[in-house]
Structures are given as structure tokens and as C-alpha cells.
Enzyme design. Structure first.
Site, PDB file in Angstrom:
ATOM      1  N   LYS A 190       0.847  -1.194   0.000  1.00 41.00           N
ATOM      2  CA  LYS A 190       0.000   0.000   0.000  1.00 41.00           C
ATOM      3  C   LYS A 190       0.882   1.243   0.000  1.00 41.00           C
ATOM      4  CE  LYS A 190      -1.817   2.647   3.151  1.00 41.00           C
ATOM      5  NZ  LYS A 190      -1.906   3.967   2.459  1.00 41.00           N
ATOM      6  N   GLU A 263      10.387   0.756  10.468  1.00 36.86           N
ATOM      7  CA  GLU A 263      11.342   1.850  10.283  1.00 36.86           C
ATOM      8  C   GLU A 263      10.550   3.122  10.542  1.00 36.86           C
ATOM      9  OE1 GLU A 263      12.913   4.972   9.006  1.00 36.86           O
ATOM     10  OE2 GLU A 263      12.651   4.175   6.988  1.00 36.86           O
ATOM     11  N   CYS A 297      12.825  10.954   7.669  1.00 40.71           N
ATOM     12  CA  CYS A 297      12.832  10.404   9.032  1.00 40.71           C
ATOM     13  C   CYS A 297      14.196  10.532   9.694  1.00 40.71           C
ATOM     14  CB  CYS A 297      12.382   8.946   9.016  1.00 40.71           C
ATOM     15  SG  CYS A 297      13.305   7.907   7.864  1.00 40.71           S
ATOM     16  N   GLU A 392       9.516  15.149  16.646  1.00 39.65           N
ATOM     17  CA  GLU A 392       9.788  15.174  15.211  1.00 39.65           C
ATOM     18  C   GLU A 392       8.824  16.132  14.524  1.00 39.65           C
ATOM     19  OE1 GLU A 392      10.716  11.870  11.766  1.00 39.65           O
ATOM     20  OE2 GLU A 392       9.047  11.496  13.126  1.00 39.65           O
TER      21      GLU A 392
END
Length: 777
Positions: A190, A263, A297, A392
Site C-alpha cells: 500500500k 522503520e 525520518c 519530530e
């Protein structure tokens, strides 16, 4: 403006890339897409628009997958998988090579489509994303070719569900699909709702390559589709995305037996020492944080500068920021493109506006009137505890603080719940190679940033997830040992009644911090053999777990000792156990009522000697990456490992888990065999006489069901293993989601302790850190 005028004034001159070919491809597809299932595109259905974030224009209409679509994709993958695996590595390699060549053939189309759909500058798509995607298929074609000779004892997992983010759409797809199909798996992938177009282009490429039907299936839609895939009949979930979603996936897959790699997010430190080449470090920082609009990331979003150069560094950085160009992603001269979506833009704005400390500098550059643009931003003078130093942002926002000494730099860098990547900038190679191993991160770049290659694994620790993408470690995550495991059988202790033959009390203590320790709760239980009462052992509780973990955490210097020293101590343990082999064999026979004790003791001694042999030989690698430099893959200890030891093999199960773990520098908290615990309490006498430092090995006795939760939930435990005959897999994996610690559980299947599984234990007992070191002037 003429070329002469541009040259004389050095004013910016636009260099637009044509979107005609990409738009023509979309028109050829009818500007509407269904799913790619069983080798064909389905009829487009109701769905959502894919928009260009730079202009807001609709590029295409995509179909929102329903449960029936996901079921059909999984069924197609399941049907195709056996024949795809039987094709063999060499047969699969030909298809991966074909895909790689077609990605090269359509490179320009893919790059333009990626920039249109994602908003990233065309030069990033053209020079980084697309070539790296090609590289992954070439690399893993070679891995498929070598599978039979280099990985003869493993096989494919089966069907893999894969969910990827919107920041590197085609590259993340390559990271996931290439190793999976190389090893004989089939996939249901996906793509992100915002950026599905290059995944659909890839589906077209799969058809052009003649890939067998059902090997690759792609379904589009929002997050609910990802939830369907996680719940589907698949054998593995591979996810790249936010830590919040990763935690939910860990909980959802708990106890299912599905393999999982995550991850996740990061808040990566960018450390600049006072001897660094400042101009080079600033150029590196531009790539670290404003690459892909900071939507990375592993972005170097947390700048740490040594105090002596901080003012000069920030001054130069602000000047460099003011010269960054923000604008049309298809302009080859643009530095910063568009944020992926208005919702993400609003998130970035809200986080920055909520900050009330430090000094904010935003680049003095013009922003386009339309589209999702945000200026490059620096917020300096922050403290470690400030929210923006911990959270983040996932945008073009850099936060900054200072440090005085190298030790303080390491402390500040590691002061985060994440552990994905870090950058070290210094001209002192001794300092760089001293600092890099101390940083809690899966990847460390020295005098460089954002370097990636298929040969070097990428992934994190802590709440940045577990598992690796790329390299041997990423490849083996799509395999399992050959053979079929037997169902787990509950091992029950021998029960008895009456007084002991010997009236002297025989209550064994636990072993915590190098000392014998009574249970905190003050309770004990009898241990019976066929001949009568053999003794008593304490019943550990959560406070005993706390004490054992504290002792293990206090022994962290064990990880810094040499493999040679650890090997000597393991040999010493084996020698001392050998001297008392008959005594331990008799104890095992007495508890189990069998006559296999001598074999179990002998196997335990061999496991100790094997772990000792590996202690200074289970090395890392130096990867041949395509730069002037090397990527050093270092195998490091996981940290503190909690293990529920095998019930059926009271000594061998404990030693088989303990020995490889401590050989690699870990500290362990071992819950002894629940029905037959006396072998473990006898064994700590061996430890006491074998120079094992206090806290390296801690042994608790009692109920595995009572100890599993406090071990799995403890934030200072880095991994939990369970080989208990009580199936606690689901509870451990659910609770471990708290800090996303690594788990290895048996999922109600038996483990053959007569076989030497040392390599599997060594792999589970290590993390791979890739340190990139460029060289040359």
C-alpha cells in the site's frame, strides 16, 4: 533577461523540467487508476484525488480499496508464492534485473512524476530517489542469484504486507519489494495516500517485465487500507512511517506469529565540533535538514554545535539559509520544493508557532503565492527539554543547541527516545571514530549526511523501530529457517507431598547483581522430584525484576570489554561446569524424572564453548558502497535482554540464551525454567566462581506468566525473548510496544534445543550500526 545578463549579474535563472511526458502517461491511463492485483489493473472505483502540492492541481483520481480488494490481493499473492519460490534464485534474479533496467529506461518519467506528486525538487528525484530505486533492484537481483549458495538453510516467509510513506514513494517501494521478492516472497503493498502515482507506474513496469501474476500487488487508499493489510492473512508486515502508527501495528500483530519490521521516526543529531570545516559542515547541514523539505525520518533536525564556534557557525548558517531558493519543484535550480499536503503544512506551522523559546530565523526568500510552501527555519538557543528538541517536526525546521565537551555532545545526542541516525562533523578522525560508536543510532555519517545504498542496512533502535532495510541484515528479514516447527507443549513440574528426606532447609535464592538475593515478596514454592522434595525456590515479582534490571543497567561497561576477555570468561564458565557435570546431570534427572541429564550438561558445555569461540569472531563488515569511502557495519550489543528460559531444558535452555547474549556484550535477566528451576540456582554457583562481573547475568525464579509483563514493559529492557512452554507471545509483544523493544517469542511452537542455534542467538543479540566514512580531500 539574456544569458549574458544572467552571467554578469549572477542572478538566478530558471531551468524548468518539462512535465509533458508524465502528464501524457497519466492521460494514457485515463487519469484514473484502479488497483494492481494479480498482474492486471482493476477497474477504477470511487476514491480520492492525487494533487500536485506545488499548485494544488489534480493529477489523477485513485481508487479507495475496500476489504474485498485487499482480500483479492492477498489471495493472488498467496496463490503465486509457491511457484515464485520454486523458480529459484537465479530465475527470480532475471526478473529483478529486468525491473531494474526498465526503471532506468523510464527514469525521466519516474523522476518527473515523483516531483509532481510529492513536491520534492526534480534534481533530488532525478539524482537520488530514482537511481537508488534502480540500485536496490540490481543489488537484490544479485542477492537472489546467490541465495542457494549463500543462504542454504533459509526459505521465504510467504506473503508480505508492506506499507510505505509519502516522503520517498518509489525509493521506499524499492526498499520493501526488492528484497522480499528476491527471497521468494510475494507482496501486497500500500503506497501512501498522498503519493501513489509512482507505485502505479511501477506496477506498469512489472507488467512490462513479464513478472508472473500475483508476485506484486498494489492497493491504494487511506490508512484504513493499511489496517486491513495488517489484519490480513500475511506472514510479514514491513512498515515505514510514524512511531505512533508503528506502535499500533506492533500491538495489532502481537501473538499472530507475523514477522514485523518497523522503520519509524527520528530526531537525528547533527554534531559539529570546533575543528570542523565550517563551510562544508553547513553545506552538509543544508542537505541534512532541507533535503526533501525536511520530510525525512533521518533528517539532521537537531543541530549540536560546540560552544567555541557556535556564534560564527550560526551566523554563516543564517546567511546560507537566506540564499536558498524555494519554488517550483520542476525547476532544476530549486533547493526546497513544496510540502506534501496542506495538512502537513498546517502541522509544521502549528508546531513552530507553539514554541515560545529560543531565537527563530526564517530564510529571507520569496515563497510562491500558491502551493504548500514553508520557509527554511532555524530555531537556536533551545534546551534539551524543549518540546521542539524532542518532537519530530517533519518539515524544513532546524532546532539548535550547544555543547562544550565530546562527552556532553554524546549525552545530548542520546537524550532522545529515538535512535535512527546521527552525523558527526570533525577533521579529527580519532575523535570521529571515538564518538560514532557511542551514539545510540542505527546509522552514523562522518563528515557527510543522508548517504544511502542497498549494500548498507538502514534502520534504527529505540522508538525509531527495529529491523533494517538493505544489506544482508535487511535481506534475512524476509527469510525464515527451513523446516516446520512442532506445536508447543506445556511442561508441568512433578508434584508431591510430605516432608523432605533431609530436614535441613534447602531454599535457593535468586541471583541479582552478582549476589544471592531473597525474593522481595517473601514467597517460595517447593520443587519436587520422583524421589521426594528437592528444595524450594523464591517467587520473583515485579520488584525483583526492577532490581535485576537495575543491576544489569549498572553493568553497561561489559559492552565495552573486548571480545577476547568475554571469550575467556565463557571458557572459564564452561570449564567450571564441566568439573561439576555429574552433579548437574543428577540434578536435572532428579527434577525431570528422566535420564537425559548427562546429555543436556554436555550440550550446555558445548554451547558455552561455541559462544566463547564466537565472542571475538562475530564481526561486522566493510561495505563497498558507491562513494569514495566505506560503510562500516558494526555489530553492537542490544543492551539489556530479558529472557524467559525454556522449561523443558532447564540448563541447556538457560545457557543457550545466556552465552551468546553475554558473548556479544549484553547483560541478561533470566527467568529460570518454571517447573525445573534448581539447575539455574545451582548454575549461579558456577557464575560466582568464573569471574563474571556483577550484574552481567541475573537469574530469577518463579512464574513466567507473572514475570513476562514487568520484563516486557520495563523501559530499561532493550529486548525480550520467550522460550517458555507457557505461550506468552501475545502479551509480551503487546506490552513491548511501549518503547518498541525487540522481541523474539515462540508463538506456541517448540524449539529443538538439541540443535545448535548459536547463529540465530548471535543475530538476535546484536544490532548493526552502519558508520559511513568518506575519505579523500
Amino acid at each position: 533577461m539574456t544569458v549574458k545578463e544572467i552571467f554578469e549579474t549572477m542572478d538566478y535563472g530558471p531551468a524548468p523540467e518539462s512535465a509533458a511526458e508524465a502528464l501524457a502517461w497519466l492521460v494514457d491511463q485515463g487519469d484514473k487508476f484502479g488497483h494492481y492485483i494479480d498482474g492486471t489493473f482493476t477497474k477504477p472505483g470511487k476514491g480520492f484525488d492525487s494533487r500536485n502540492p506545488a499548485t494544488g492541481e489534480v493529477l489523477a483520481n485513485l481508487t479507495q480499496a475496500k476489504q474485498a480488494d485487499v482480500d483479492a490481493a492477498v489471495a493472488a499473492a498467496r496463490k503465486a508464492q509457491p511457484n515464485w519460490e520454486k523458480l529459484g534464485g537465479a530465475g527470480r534474479a532475471r526478473y529483478l534485473y529486468a525491473i531494474a533496467r526498465l526503471l532506468q529506461k523510464h527514469a525521466r518519467l519516474a523522476a518527473v512524476l515523483e516531483s509532481l506528486d510529492n513536491g520534492k525538487p526534480i534534481r533530488e528525484s532525478r539524482d537520488i530517489d530514482i537511481p537508488l530505486a534502480q540500485r536496490h533492484f540490481y543489488y537484490h537481483a544479485g542477492m537472489a542469484q546467490l541465495m542457494e549458495s549463500e543462504l542454504p538453510d533459509v526459505e521465504a516467509l510467504g506473503v508480505c504486507g508492506q506499507i510505505i510513506p509519502w516522503n520517498f514513494p518509489l525509493l521506499m517501494l524499492a526498499w520493501k519489494i526488492a528484497p522480499a521478492i528476491a527471497m521468494g516472497n510475494t507482496v501486497v503493498l500500500k503506497p501512501a495516500e498522498y503519493t501513489s502515482l509512482t507505485a502505479l507506474l511501477f506496477a506498469d513496469i512489472c507488467s512490462q517485465a513479464g513478472l508472473p501474476k500475483g508476485v506484486v500487488n498494489i492497493v491504494t487508499g487511506d490508512g484504513s487500507v493499511g489496517e486491513m493489510i495488517v489484519a490480513a492473512d500475511v506472514d510479514k508486515i514491513a512498515f515505514t512511517g510514524s512511531t505512533v502508527v508503528g506502535r499500533r501495528i506492533r500491538e495489532a500483530t502481537a501473538g499472530s506469529g507475523k514477522e514485523l519490521t518497523l522503520e519509524l521516526g527520528g530526531k537525528s543529531a547533527y554534531i559539529v565540533f570546533d575543528d570542523a570545516d565550517i563551510d562544508s559542515a553547513i553545506e552538509g547541514l543544508v542537505d541534512a535538514i532541507w533535503f526533501n523539505q525536511g520530510q525525512v525520518c533521518c533528517a539532521g533536525s537537531r543541530l549540536l554545535v560546540q560552544e567555541g564556534i557556535a556564534d560564527r557557525f550560526h551566523e554563516k548558517l543564517r546567511a546560507r539559509m537566506d540564499n536558498l531558493r524555494v519554488g517550483d519543484p520542476l525547476d532544476k535550480c530549486i533547493d526546497v520544493g513544496a510540502v506534501v499536503d496542506p495538512l502537513q503544512l498546517q502541522t509544521i506551522k502549528a508546531m513552530v508557532e507553539s514554541n515560545t523559546v529560543g531565537h527563530v530565523h526564517q530564510a529571507a526568500c520569496e515563497l510562491p503565492e500558491n502551493g504548500c510552501y514553508y520557509p527554511p527555519t532555524l530555531i537556536s538557543g533551545l534546551e534539551t527539554s524543549d518540546p521542539l528538541m524532542q518532537e519530530e517536526i517533519f518539515g524544513p525546521v532546524l532546532v539548535s543547541s550547544t555543547f562544550r565537551t565530546p562527552d556532553e555532545a554524546v549525552e545530548l545526542a542520546n537524550n532522545t527516545r529515538y535512535g535512527l541516525a546521527a552525523t558527526v562533523w570533525t577533521e579529527n578522525v580519532n575523535l570521529a571514530l571515538d564518538i560514532a560508536p557511542k551514539l545510540v543510532a542505527g546509522v552514523v555519517w562522518v563528515n557527510a549526511t543522508n548517504l544511502f545504498d542497498a549494500a548498507a542496512g538502514f534502520g534504527g533502535v529505540r522508538e525509531s523501530g527495529f529491523g533494517r532495510e538493505g544489506g544482508w541484515e535487511g535481506l534475512t528479514a524476509y527469510t525464515k529457517p527451513k523446516g516446520k516447527a512442532k506445536p508447543l507443549a506445556k511442561v508441568e513440574a512433578i508434584m508431591g507431598e510430605g516432608a523432605p528426606v533431609d530436614p535441613i532447609d534447602r531454599t535457593s535464592k535468586m541471583y541479582v547483581g552478582g549476589k544471592q538475593a531473597r525474593p522481595d515478596g517473601g514467597y517460595s514454592k517447593p520443587v519436587w522430584g520422583k524421589s521426594g522434595l528437592l528444595g524450594h525456590v523464591g517467587l520473583a515479582n515485579r520488584k525483583d525484576v526492577r532490581n535485576a534490571v537495575e543491576a544489569a543497567a549498572g553493568a553497561k561497561s561489559w559492552a565495552k570489554t573486548t571480545g577476547h576477555l568475554r571469550a575467556q570468561i565463557l571458557y572459564y564458565i564452561g570449564e567450571n561446569l564441566s568439573a561439576r557435570a555429574d552433579e548437574f546431570a543428577a540434578r536435572i534427572d532428579a527434577m525431570t524424572g528422566k535420564k537425559d541429564g548427562a546429555k543436556e550438561v554436555d550440550a550446555s558445555i558445548q554451547r558455552l564453548f561455541t559462544a566463547a569461540a564466537w565472542a571475538d569472531k562475530y564481526d561486522g563488515q566493510v561495505h563497498g558502497v558507491p562513494i569514495r569511502g566505506v560503510a562500516i557495519a558494526m555489530k553492537e550489543s542490544v543492551g539489556v535482554i530479558g529472557a524467559l528460559c525454556a522449561d523443558e531444558a532447564p540448563l541447556l535452555g538457560l545457557v543457550s540464551a545466556m552465552a551468546p547474549a553475554i558473548a556479544m556484550g549484553n547483560r541478561v535477566v533470566l527467568a529460570a525454567s518454571e517447573p525445573y528451576p534448581l539447575a539455574a540456582t545451582d548454575f549461579y554457583q558456577i557464575l560466582e566462581t568464573s569471574d563474571v562481573p556483577a550484574g552481567v547475568v541475573n537469574i530469577l525464579t518463579g512464574s513466567h506468566a507473572e514475570l513476562a509483563k514487568p520484563l516486557a514493559s520495563h523501559l530499561n529492557v532493550d529486548a525480550v525473548w520467550s522460550f517458555s512452554s507457557t505461550d506468552l507471545s501475545k502479551e509480551i509483544e503487546v506490552v513491548s510496544a511501549g518503547n518498541l523493544k525487540r522481541t523474539w517469542v515462540n508463538n506456541a511452537t517448540a524449539f529443538d534445543w538439541s540443535m545448535d542455534h548459536s547463529r540465530r542467538f548471535l543475530q538476535a543479540a546484536t544490532e548493526v550500526k552502519n558508520i559511513w566514512v568518506p575519505y579523500g580531500e
